[in-house]
Design a protein around this motif. Structure first.
Motif, PDB file in Angstrom:
ATOM      1  N   GLY A   1     -17.318 -15.678   1.745  1.00 29.03           N
ATOM      2  CA  GLY A   1     -18.897 -16.043   1.288  1.00 29.03           C
ATOM      3  C   GLY A   1     -19.895 -15.669   2.316  1.00 29.03           C
ATOM      4  N   HIS A   2     -19.533 -15.297   3.496  1.00 25.30           N
ATOM      5  CA  HIS A   2     -20.531 -15.185   4.370  1.00 25.30           C
ATOM      6  C   HIS A   2     -21.034 -13.420   4.510  1.00 25.30           C
ATOM      7  CE1 HIS A   2     -17.613 -13.423   7.083  1.00 25.30           C
ATOM      8  NE2 HIS A   2     -18.659 -12.789   7.839  1.00 25.30           N
ATOM      9  N   SER A   3     -22.011 -13.356   4.843  1.00 22.66           N
ATOM     10  CA  SER A   3     -22.669 -12.014   4.703  1.00 22.66           C
ATOM     11  C   SER A   3     -23.162 -11.651   6.093  1.00 22.66           C
ATOM     12  CB  SER A   3     -23.727 -11.788   3.533  1.00 22.66           C
ATOM     13  OG  SER A   3     -25.012 -12.524   3.893  1.00 22.66           O
ATOM     14  N   ARG A   4     -23.478 -10.221   6.308  1.00 22.21           N
ATOM     15  CA  ARG A   4     -24.104  -9.858   7.507  1.00 22.21           C
ATOM     16  C   ARG A   4     -25.033  -8.857   7.294  1.00 22.21           C
ATOM     17  NH1 ARG A   4     -21.908  -6.669  12.111  1.00 22.21           N
ATOM     18  NH2 ARG A   4     -19.719  -6.479  10.817  1.00 22.21           N
ATOM     19  N   ASP A   5     -26.087  -8.873   7.906  1.00 25.30           N
ATOM     20  CA  ASP A   5     -27.183  -7.579   7.565  1.00 25.30           C
ATOM     21  C   ASP A   5     -26.917  -6.568   8.788  1.00 25.30           C
ATOM     22  OD1 ASP A   5     -28.667  -8.603   5.277  1.00 25.30           O
ATOM     23  OD2 ASP A   5     -29.708  -9.900   6.345  1.00 25.30           O
ATOM     24  N   LEU A   6     -27.273  -5.385   8.446  1.00 31.16           N
ATOM     25  CA  LEU A   6     -26.962  -4.294   9.443  1.00 31.16           C
ATOM     26  C   LEU A   6     -28.761  -3.655   9.413  1.00 31.16           C
ATOM     27  CD1 LEU A   6     -23.759  -2.603   8.889  1.00 31.16           C
ATOM     28  CD2 LEU A   6     -24.230  -4.466  10.488  1.00 31.16           C
ATOM     29  N   PRO A   7     -29.074  -3.284  10.604  1.00 32.65           N
ATOM     30  CA  PRO A   7     -30.227  -2.575  10.581  1.00 32.65           C
ATOM     31  C   PRO A   7     -30.278  -1.302   9.960  1.00 32.65           C
ATOM     32  CG  PRO A   7     -29.551  -2.555  12.748  1.00 32.65           C
ATOM     33  CD  PRO A   7     -28.442  -3.436  12.006  1.00 32.65           C
ATOM     34  N   LEU A   8     -31.733  -0.889   9.807  1.00 32.69           N
ATOM     35  CA  LEU A   8     -31.813   0.587   9.428  1.00 32.69           C
ATOM     36  C   LEU A   8     -31.441   1.622  10.640  1.00 32.69           C
ATOM     37  CD1 LEU A   8     -33.039   2.576   7.092  1.00 32.69           C
ATOM     38  CD2 LEU A   8     -35.085   2.514   8.536  1.00 32.69           C
ATOM     39  N   ARG A   9     -30.483   2.569  10.111  1.00 32.78           N
ATOM     40  CA  ARG A   9     -29.991   3.547  11.572  1.00 32.78           C
ATOM     41  C   ARG A   9     -29.357   4.499  10.765  1.00 32.78           C
ATOM     42  NH1 ARG A   9     -26.064  -0.311  14.448  1.00 32.78           N
ATOM     43  NH2 ARG A   9     -26.230   1.221  15.983  1.00 32.78           N
ATOM     44  N   PRO A  10     -29.082   5.735  11.457  1.00 31.23           N
ATOM     45  CA  PRO A  10     -28.496   6.914  10.792  1.00 31.23           C
ATOM     46  C   PRO A  10     -27.123   6.417  10.212  1.00 31.23           C
ATOM     47  CG  PRO A  10     -29.155   7.598  13.002  1.00 31.23           C
ATOM     48  CD  PRO A  10     -29.643   6.123  12.825  1.00 31.23           C
ATOM     49  N   LYS A  11     -26.747   7.086   9.208  1.00 29.61           N
ATOM     50  CA  LYS A  11     -25.654   6.735   8.266  1.00 29.61           C
ATOM     51  C   LYS A  11     -24.386   7.033   9.372  1.00 29.61           C
ATOM     52  CE  LYS A  11     -27.382   7.593   3.628  1.00 29.61           C
ATOM     53  NZ  LYS A  11     -27.469   8.367   2.405  1.00 29.61           N
ATOM     54  N   THR A  12     -24.347   7.867  10.250  1.00 30.57           N
ATOM     55  CA  THR A  12     -23.242   7.978  11.090  1.00 30.57           C
ATOM     56  C   THR A  12     -22.979   6.770  11.921  1.00 30.57           C
ATOM     57  OG1 THR A  12     -24.590   9.070  12.779  1.00 30.57           O
ATOM     58  CG2 THR A  12     -23.152  10.328  11.461  1.00 30.57           C
ATOM     59  N   GLU A  13     -24.012   6.120  12.085  1.00 30.74           N
ATOM     60  CA  GLU A  13     -24.020   4.959  13.120  1.00 30.74           C
ATOM     61  C   GLU A  13     -23.640   3.666  11.828  1.00 30.74           C
ATOM     62  OE1 GLU A  13     -27.583   4.119  15.601  1.00 30.74           O
ATOM     63  OE2 GLU A  13     -27.560   6.448  16.222  1.00 30.74           O
ATOM     64  N   VAL A  14     -24.214   3.590  10.818  1.00 28.90           N
ATOM     65  CA  VAL A  14     -23.847   2.755   9.718  1.00 28.90           C
ATOM     66  C   VAL A  14     -22.504   2.750   9.684  1.00 28.90           C
ATOM     67  CG1 VAL A  14     -24.216   1.912   7.512  1.00 28.90           C
ATOM     68  CG2 VAL A  14     -26.109   2.471   8.819  1.00 28.90           C
ATOM     69  N   ALA A  15     -21.860   4.011   9.715  1.00 29.10           N
ATOM     70  CA  ALA A  15     -20.383   4.053   9.137  1.00 29.10           C
ATOM     71  C   ALA A  15     -19.692   3.508  10.436  1.00 29.10           C
ATOM     72  CB  ALA A  15     -20.077   5.526   9.199  1.00 29.10           C
ATOM     73  N   ARG A  16     -20.062   3.678  11.726  1.00 29.54           N
ATOM     74  CA  ARG A  16     -19.449   2.897  12.873  1.00 29.54           C
ATOM     75  C   ARG A  16     -19.351   1.472  12.674  1.00 29.54           C
ATOM     76  NH1 ARG A  16     -21.573   7.440  16.037  1.00 29.54           N
ATOM     77  NH2 ARG A  16     -23.478   5.816  16.890  1.00 29.54           N
ATOM     78  N   ASP A  17     -20.476   0.986  12.440  1.00 31.40           N
ATOM     79  CA  ASP A  17     -20.544  -0.476  11.844  1.00 31.40           C
ATOM     80  C   ASP A  17     -19.529  -0.939  10.924  1.00 31.40           C
ATOM     81  OD1 ASP A  17     -22.450  -0.892  13.881  1.00 31.40           O
ATOM     82  OD2 ASP A  17     -24.117  -0.541  12.584  1.00 31.40           O
ATOM     83  N   ILE A  18     -19.576  -0.274   9.797  1.00 24.67           N
ATOM     84  CA  ILE A  18     -18.457  -0.432   8.739  1.00 24.67           C
ATOM     85  C   ILE A  18     -17.132  -0.636   8.890  1.00 24.67           C
ATOM     86  CG2 ILE A  18     -17.954   0.007   6.337  1.00 24.67           C
ATOM     87  CD1 ILE A  18     -20.831   0.840   5.888  1.00 24.67           C
ATOM     88  N   VAL A  19     -16.818   0.519   9.867  1.00 26.46           N
ATOM     89  CA  VAL A  19     -15.519   0.686  10.399  1.00 26.46           C
ATOM     90  C   VAL A  19     -15.097  -0.361  11.344  1.00 26.46           C
ATOM     91  CG1 VAL A  19     -13.782   2.101  11.389  1.00 26.46           C
ATOM     92  CG2 VAL A  19     -15.276   3.206   9.679  1.00 26.46           C
ATOM     93  N   ASP A  20     -16.010  -0.609  12.298  1.00 26.85           N
ATOM     94  CA  ASP A  20     -15.975  -1.967  13.082  1.00 26.85           C
ATOM     95  C   ASP A  20     -15.455  -3.280  12.036  1.00 26.85           C
ATOM     96  OD1 ASP A  20     -16.277  -0.546  15.348  1.00 26.85           O
ATOM     97  OD2 ASP A  20     -18.348  -1.335  15.533  1.00 26.85           O
ATOM     98  N   ALA A  21     -16.205  -3.380  11.062  1.00 29.20           N
ATOM     99  CA  ALA A  21     -15.930  -4.638  10.213  1.00 29.20           C
ATOM    100  C   ALA A  21     -14.652  -4.338   9.734  1.00 29.20           C
ATOM    101  CB  ALA A  21     -16.791  -4.706   9.278  1.00 29.20           C
ATOM    102  N   ILE A  22     -14.252  -3.300   9.374  1.00 24.67           N
ATOM    103  CA  ILE A  22     -12.936  -3.135   8.654  1.00 24.67           C
ATOM    104  C   ILE A  22     -11.986  -3.265   9.661  1.00 24.67           C
ATOM    105  CG2 ILE A  22     -11.353  -1.132   7.829  1.00 24.67           C
ATOM    106  CD1 ILE A  22     -13.686  -0.045   6.217  1.00 24.67           C
ATOM    107  N   THR A  23     -12.067  -2.777  11.044  1.00 25.95           N
ATOM    108  CA  THR A  23     -10.970  -2.943  11.842  1.00 25.95           C
ATOM    109  C   THR A  23     -10.993  -4.451  12.142  1.00 25.95           C
ATOM    110  OG1 THR A  23     -11.606  -0.852  12.738  1.00 25.95           O
ATOM    111  CG2 THR A  23     -10.239  -2.487  14.198  1.00 25.95           C
ATOM    112  N   GLU A  24     -12.157  -5.291  12.268  1.00 25.49           N
ATOM    113  CA  GLU A  24     -11.916  -6.794  12.435  1.00 25.49           C
ATOM    114  C   GLU A  24     -11.239  -7.403  11.552  1.00 25.49           C
ATOM    115  OE1 GLU A  24     -16.040  -7.640  12.698  1.00 25.49           O
ATOM    116  OE2 GLU A  24     -16.254  -6.630  14.656  1.00 25.49           O
ATOM    117  N   LEU A  25     -11.190  -7.102  10.257  1.00 25.77           N
ATOM    118  CA  LEU A  25     -10.455  -7.631   8.960  1.00 25.77           C
ATOM    119  C   LEU A  25      -9.183  -7.425   9.001  1.00 25.77           C
ATOM    120  CD1 LEU A  25     -12.903  -6.866   6.200  1.00 25.77           C
ATOM    121  CD2 LEU A  25     -12.362  -9.282   7.014  1.00 25.77           C
TER     122      LEU A  25
END
Length: 395
Positions: free
Chosen positions: A370-394
């Motif tokens: 149920g929780h959500s997390r906003d990521l800031p505007l940044r290059p897609k390569t950096e957004v990809a790192r954030d998403i994979v960080d989230a995947i790794t945490e899960l």
């Protein structure tokens, strides 16, 4: 975080920021890293080879045809755990983007099998020039890690963006980056990217504006962290990064079939913009323009995310994407529950700089709890790192 035992290759190009590299080398050695240095002739105007060789405890290479250097340009790129080009001048950036090979540093870059990162340094106007932006984006497409520049006083006397990241920041980044290497080793990842084209006749199709950049960035980031990545791609012209297994699937049906064949994944990231509808009848000949209206009958395509969610097994992690234009959060949460995903990445076309055909993205992550997390505007390569960080945490 530690760099003990890591092998770091530093590449220095002709920028005033090269005066900071002796500090960088000293800090890396202090952290336990083994350091080698290669530099251009222009870099010698700013920093001494003797200083660098003394601090690194190894000879500094600069001449492509010196004795031993010809083979070293291949061996260095295989020896290193990380090749860090710092500072990266505007001139060397343009040569890297074009694939030029007229000095030892460039030859080493082109033959490197290790990860490559660059720390740009240039005046603000050069940093913001469209040619510089295009060259940086090309490097990112090749899998190069582009580190952010700083803001402050520049060699020109101006105040602005373009300063090379400070040595302490570069050391901290290298430690974090190398720590993540291999954390997904042994995992199999399935990624979809790009649009699908649904044919009307041999000439025309129904499609969308997806560039595939987000999906390709995710595939590259997963591969860099050690996963075996299978990228199922719609019709885009992007290069897949080394180590990524590319499967071309231009239509929704072909993408569905490819994903079902790869359904034994550990991680699935459905970033493609798959058509929701496809024509019932496809004309064998080009449809001619008539006097009246043209009516098309469409049918629903197979829902790839829902199909993978329905057959998901314990231990599998499924990530979906949603692009919304209204009631974004509500629709994202509904899609997350309905499709059986573990994580949903929301794009909103109402956010400037996000969505299709741009190099940046701004997303919100929605989780099953149920929780959500906003990521800031940044290059897609950096957004990809954030998403994979989230995947790794899960995981």
């Amino acid at each position: 975080m530690s760099l003990n035992g890591k092998k770091i290759l530093i590449g220095i190009s002709g920028s005033i920021a090269a005066y900071k590299i002796p500090v960088l080398v000293r800090l890396l050695v202090k952290e336990g890293a083994e350091v080698r240095v290669v530099m251009t002739d222009a870099a010698k105007d700013f920093v001494s080879e003797l200083t660098l060789s003394t601090l690194s405890k190894a000879p500094v290479l600069s001449k492509l045809f010196d004795e031993g250097a010809w083979s070293n340009h291949v061996m260095l790129g295989r020896w290193a755990d990380l090749f860090l080009l710092a500072p990266l001048s505007c001139n060397t950036l343009s040569k890297m983007a074009a694939g030029a090979c007229d000095n030892l540093l460039l030859a080493t870059y082109l033959s490197a099998t290790c990860p490559v990162a660059v720390a740009p340094a240039m005046d603000e106007d050069m940093w913001h020039h469209p040619a510089t932006r295009a060259n940086l984006e090309r490097l990112r497409a090749y899998g190069v890690q582009v580190l952010p520049v700083g803001h402050g006083e520049l060699a020109s006397g101006l105040i602005g963006e373009g300063r090379m990241a400070e040595p302490e920041a570069l050391v901290a980044w290298a430690a974090r980056f190398l720590e993540k290497r291999g954390e997904l080793a042994g995992k199999k990842a399935l990624v979809t990217a790009g649009p699908t084209y649904e044919a009307l006749d041999p000439v025309r199709f129904i499609g969308n504006h997806s560039s595939g950049k987000m999906g390709y960035a995710l595939a590259g980031e997963l591969a860099r962290r050690g996963a075996e990545v299978h990228l199922v791609s719609g019709p885009v012209s992007l290069p897949a990064e080394p180590g990524v297994h590319l499967v071309k699937a231009p239509t929704a049906r072909m993408m569905y079939e490819a994903c079902m064949e790869l359904a034994d994944y550990d991680i699935a990231v459905m970033a493609a913009a798959v058509a929701d509808y496809t024509p019932v009848d496809v004309s064998a000949q080009k449809i001619k323009k008539g006097d009246g209206e043209l009516t098309l009958t469409l049918r629903k395509t197979d829902d790839i995310l829902a199909a993978l969610g329905a057959r998901k097994k314990n231990g599998q992690l499924l990530v979906g994407f949603a692009l919304e234009t209204e009631n974004e959060a509500e629709h994202a949460r509904q899609k997350l529950a309905r499709k059986g995903a573990d994580l949903l990445v929301l794009n909103s076309l109402n956010d400037a700089g996000a969505g299709f055909a741009v190099d940046t993205n701004k997303v919100t992550l929605f989780y099953r709890d149920g929780h959500s997390r906003d990521l800031p505007l940044r290059p897609k390569t950096e957004v990809a790192r954030d998403i994979v960080d989230a995947i790794t945490e899960l995981f």
